[in-house]
Design a protein around this motif. Structure first.
Motif, short mmCIF file in Angstrom:
data_model
loop_
_atom_site.label_atom_id
_atom_site.label_comp_id
_atom_site.label_asym_id
_atom_site.label_seq_id
_atom_site.Cartn_x
_atom_site.Cartn_y
_atom_site.Cartn_z
N MET A 131 0.81 -1.22 0.00
CA MET A 131 0.00 0.00 0.00
C MET A 131 0.84 1.27 0.00
O MET A 131 0.52 2.23 -0.71
CB MET A 131 -0.97 0.00 1.18
N GLU A 132 1.89 1.29 0.80
CA GLU A 132 2.73 2.50 0.85
C GLU A 132 3.36 2.76 -0.53
O GLU A 132 3.38 3.90 -0.99
CB GLU A 132 3.82 2.36 1.92
N THR A 135 0.51 3.90 -3.10
CA THR A 135 0.01 5.27 -2.90
C THR A 135 1.11 6.32 -3.08
O THR A 135 0.82 7.45 -3.47
CB THR A 135 -0.67 5.43 -1.53
N CYS A 171 -7.88 2.58 -7.21
CA CYS A 171 -8.13 3.53 -6.10
C CYS A 171 -9.58 3.42 -5.64
O CYS A 171 -9.85 3.42 -4.43
CB CYS A 171 -7.82 4.96 -6.53
N LEU A 195 -7.01 1.96 5.03
CA LEU A 195 -6.14 3.04 4.55
C LEU A 195 -5.75 3.93 5.71
O LEU A 195 -6.60 4.33 6.50
CB LEU A 195 -6.86 3.87 3.49
N GLN A 229 -2.09 7.50 3.09
CA GLN A 229 -2.60 6.82 1.90
C GLN A 229 -3.86 7.49 1.38
O GLN A 229 -4.03 7.69 0.18
CB GLN A 229 -2.85 5.34 2.21
N LYS A 230 -4.75 7.89 2.30
CA LYS A 230 -5.97 8.61 1.89
C LYS A 230 -5.61 9.94 1.24
O LYS A 230 -6.23 10.34 0.25
CB LYS A 230 -6.87 8.84 3.09
N SER A 254 -2.85 10.66 -0.40
CA SER A 254 -2.28 10.38 -1.74
C SER A 254 -3.39 10.08 -2.74
O SER A 254 -3.36 10.57 -3.88
CB SER A 254 -1.31 9.20 -1.68
N ILE A 255 -4.34 9.28 -2.34
CA ILE A 255 -5.47 8.96 -3.22
C ILE A 255 -6.29 10.21 -3.51
O ILE A 255 -6.69 10.46 -4.65
CB ILE A 255 -6.33 7.82 -2.63
#
Length: 188
Positions: free
Chosen positions: A71-72, A75, A94, A113, A117-118, A120-121
């Motif tokens: 995930m890291e 994102t 996404c 998330l 991460q949120k 970045s999205i």
């Protein structure tokens, strides 16, 4: 299989569902290839990147949990994707992630998330909305931002401004989703 071998194999992918699914099943059979696949997706100026993104979307659609350890990485790099045919599948992934994160809290989530991460999205989605992208990534971005906006108060007002500003210059697909989202937001 090494990244170079996977890269060469991905060259044979075409836009047909059959080929994308065939290659996705190959990855699903050897999940150690997820990271090399993502590496190829994020070779953003390479002509194989979109093909890798098509396969990546199918892999995530079948088993989103495979993305959890990455995930890291995902994102941190998703905002770099810029080729039209790669942006659409990344935007869809996404949406998978955000939709899974915000499903009923009593269910077992595949993905949780974190704040970074949120963010970045959110950044990627706003970029896809305001830049000259095709309609599909814009629609996926709208849906993501609608969901994220339930947690972050500032997102919905910004989303409404963009949708209202762009509404008259966009396609029928964009307008239909924008109307749906603006109606839902006006009910709150």
């Amino acid at each position: 299989m090494k990244k170079v071998q996977l890269y060469n194999q991905l060259k044979t992918v075409d836009a047909t569902r059959k080929k994308r699914l065939e290659h996705a099943n190959f990855i699903l059979d050897d999940t150690s290839l997820i990271k090399p696949l993502m590496d190829i997706v994020f070779m953003v100026d390479d002509i194989v990147s979109p093909k890798a993104a098509w396969v990546f979307e199918f892999v995530c659609a079948k088993d989103l949990s495979l993305l959890r350890p990455h995930m890291e990485y995902f994102t941190a790099h998703l905002t770099k994707v810029h080729l039209d045919s790669a942006v659409r599948p990344i935007a869809k992934v996404c949406l998978f992630l955000v939709d899974e994160h915000y499903t009923d809290p009593l269910e077992n989530h595949t993905i949780e998330l974190n704040l970074k991460q949120k963010e970045s999205i959110t950044e990627a989605c706003f970029n896809w909305l305001i830049h000259d992208e095709k309609v599909a990534p814009k629609v996926y971005a709208m849906q993501c931002l609608f969901l994220l906006g339930h947690e972050f108060d500032w997102i919905h007002p910004e989303l409404i401004l963009i949708l209202e500003k762009d509404y008259h210059h966009q396609t029928a697909g964009f307008k239909a989703k924008a109307r749906h989202i603006m109606t839902a937001l006006n009910k709150h």
